[in-house]
Scaffold this motif. Sequence first.
Motif, short mmCIF file in Angstrom:
data_model
loop_
_atom_site.label_atom_id
_atom_site.label_comp_id
_atom_site.label_asym_id
_atom_site.label_seq_id
_atom_site.Cartn_x
_atom_site.Cartn_y
_atom_site.Cartn_z
N ASP A 299 0.84 -1.21 0.00
CA ASP A 299 0.00 0.00 0.00
C ASP A 299 0.87 1.25 0.00
O ASP A 299 0.61 2.22 -0.73
CB ASP A 299 -0.92 0.00 1.23
N HIS A 303 1.17 4.15 -2.80
CA HIS A 303 0.93 5.54 -2.40
C HIS A 303 2.10 6.42 -2.85
O HIS A 303 1.89 7.53 -3.37
CB HIS A 303 0.76 5.61 -0.87
N ALA A 306 1.86 7.12 -6.49
CA ALA A 306 0.82 8.10 -6.81
C ALA A 306 1.28 9.52 -6.48
O ALA A 306 1.10 10.45 -7.28
CB ALA A 306 -0.45 7.75 -6.05
N HIS A 333 -4.06 -3.08 -7.38
CA HIS A 333 -3.67 -1.67 -7.44
C HIS A 333 -3.43 -1.18 -8.86
O HIS A 333 -3.07 -0.02 -9.06
CB HIS A 333 -2.41 -1.45 -6.61
N SER A 336 -9.06 -0.71 -12.53
CA SER A 336 -10.19 0.12 -12.12
C SER A 336 -11.48 -0.68 -12.05
O SER A 336 -12.50 -0.18 -11.55
CB SER A 336 -10.37 1.29 -13.09
N GLU A 401 -7.38 0.77 -3.80
CA GLU A 401 -6.66 2.05 -3.81
C GLU A 401 -5.41 1.94 -2.93
O GLU A 401 -5.39 1.16 -1.98
CB GLU A 401 -7.58 3.17 -3.30
N PRO A 402 -4.38 2.76 -3.22
CA PRO A 402 -4.26 3.67 -4.36
C PRO A 402 -3.94 2.92 -5.64
O PRO A 402 -3.31 1.87 -5.61
CB PRO A 402 -3.11 4.58 -3.95
N ARG A 403 -4.35 3.49 -6.75
CA ARG A 403 -4.20 2.84 -8.04
C ARG A 403 -3.05 3.46 -8.83
O ARG A 403 -2.90 4.68 -8.86
CB ARG A 403 -5.50 2.96 -8.84
#
Length: 527
Positions: A299, A303, A306, A333, A336, A401-403
């Motif tokens: 994660d 992040h 992004a 990740h 969509s 998320e985050p993608r």
Amino acid sequence: MGGRVPAAWMALFMALGPDVRLAAQPAARAQAAAPAIAPATRPDRMLRAADLQADVAILKRTYEALHPGLYRYNAPDEMDAAFRALARAFEQDRTLAEAYVAFSVFAATVKCGHTYPNFFNQSKAVAAALFEAPRVPFYFRWVGDRMIVARSFAAEPRIRAGTEVLAINGVAVRTILARLMTVARADGHNDAKRMADLQVDGTSRFEAFDIYWPLFFPSAAPLVTLRVRGPDGSREFTVSVARVPYADRVASIEADSGTRAAKNAPIWEYRDLGNRMGYLRMPSWVLYNTTWNWKASLDETFHTLAVSGATDLVIDLRGNEGGSDVGDVIISHLISAPVPRQAVTRLVRYRKVPDDLLPYLDTWDPSFKNWGAAAIDAADGFYRLRRDADDDVGGGIAPAEPRFTGRLWVLVGATNSSATFEFAQTVRQNRLGTLVGQPTGGNQRGINGGAFFFLRLPRSGIELDVPLIGQFPAGNPPDAGLQPDVLVVPTVRDIALGRDAELEAVRAHASRERGRRSMIEVGGGER
């Protein structure tokens, strides 16, 4: 069918080789034989023929009852011949070392990458007796059938990265390779995986070459004699150098890895390569023995991507056979909307393990002993195994998320043969990224794994893994791993210079892609 028995037997007997097998001396061997269940603490400890025959019977009963891939690449009569060949190898007493080699040769005939006498599942006594012999004083890679030094620990300065080893102790490297290929594990006819399995790269205290080379070519000498050729292709020369003690090899590995002694130490490394490119090195997905919060780490990585506005992500899976289903988390990740996993039918050979086999089987999850209602639709000697949460063939991966919305590059090679192979398949199937490197391990015809028993043979004390879930895709896919989208094969010069050919290829492709997109933007869009 009758002609196959002596051929299989001769292949097995010759795999033991004159260096491994002892002269047939039945009377003397019987007199020297150890008690059946005595702890085996020396490689030359004798095991009685009758005890080894009993272990073969247990092995045969277990694999025929439980192994879903036993007949994937072999017809039943061929496996019968292999079992008979193994039994014939044990018509006389054998040493522990001979027995381990014979079981390894047999397991390799199954052509399953998860079927072998697992180095890490042996008893401490067996491991100490067989796996701690001194090692060759270098790491190496195979370039074709050429052994190329990747890192040297020898005091001789002429042995350095890029040096080709032509012979070891007077035995040609090609002969050594041919002998060790008889015990190398892979799915189907994926020999690239077998070759990768026989490299030494310093990623594990137990590597196949380090284990089997001393068993096939034993020597008590403290020095090893090497015939080599320099990185520049210069003339050949012969030199004798000290072998590396097992403890020193382990110390080097721990020093290189930062001594992952702490249970919560990170296993993966993320760094920024510049030009808005992130790089995630993942040498292993084996996570059962760590308390590190790897999901939180992923994660955090996404992040960071992004926040930094990264346009490219390189996931380096080289040398990573597999482990946990980390790939599903990564993919979540990248998407969509939900995407399917590789569509396969999961088959098992049993609903409940026969009671007579239970005393010999060990595992981490007792539910494997009785699939119960999860094993359905019995047909042709198999049950179809439902997925944990649903009955949807292929299942699905939900977005998270985050993608990351940029370009994905996955560095792959022949070692990727289990969970990492499945990840590469899912990336390819859903067009999520670009595979860069060499053809993968595994096999498009399906692999066996997911759940395991550790079969502990009671008389020899040797363990063999038993994969329990067979994956069977529809149609007739090729008997091979996945071809990369961008094929990159490191050269001897790359190894000599320490050049990362795969990563350089990614940088070049990403740069061209950025240039192409810039031209499209300047020109007002793609025409």
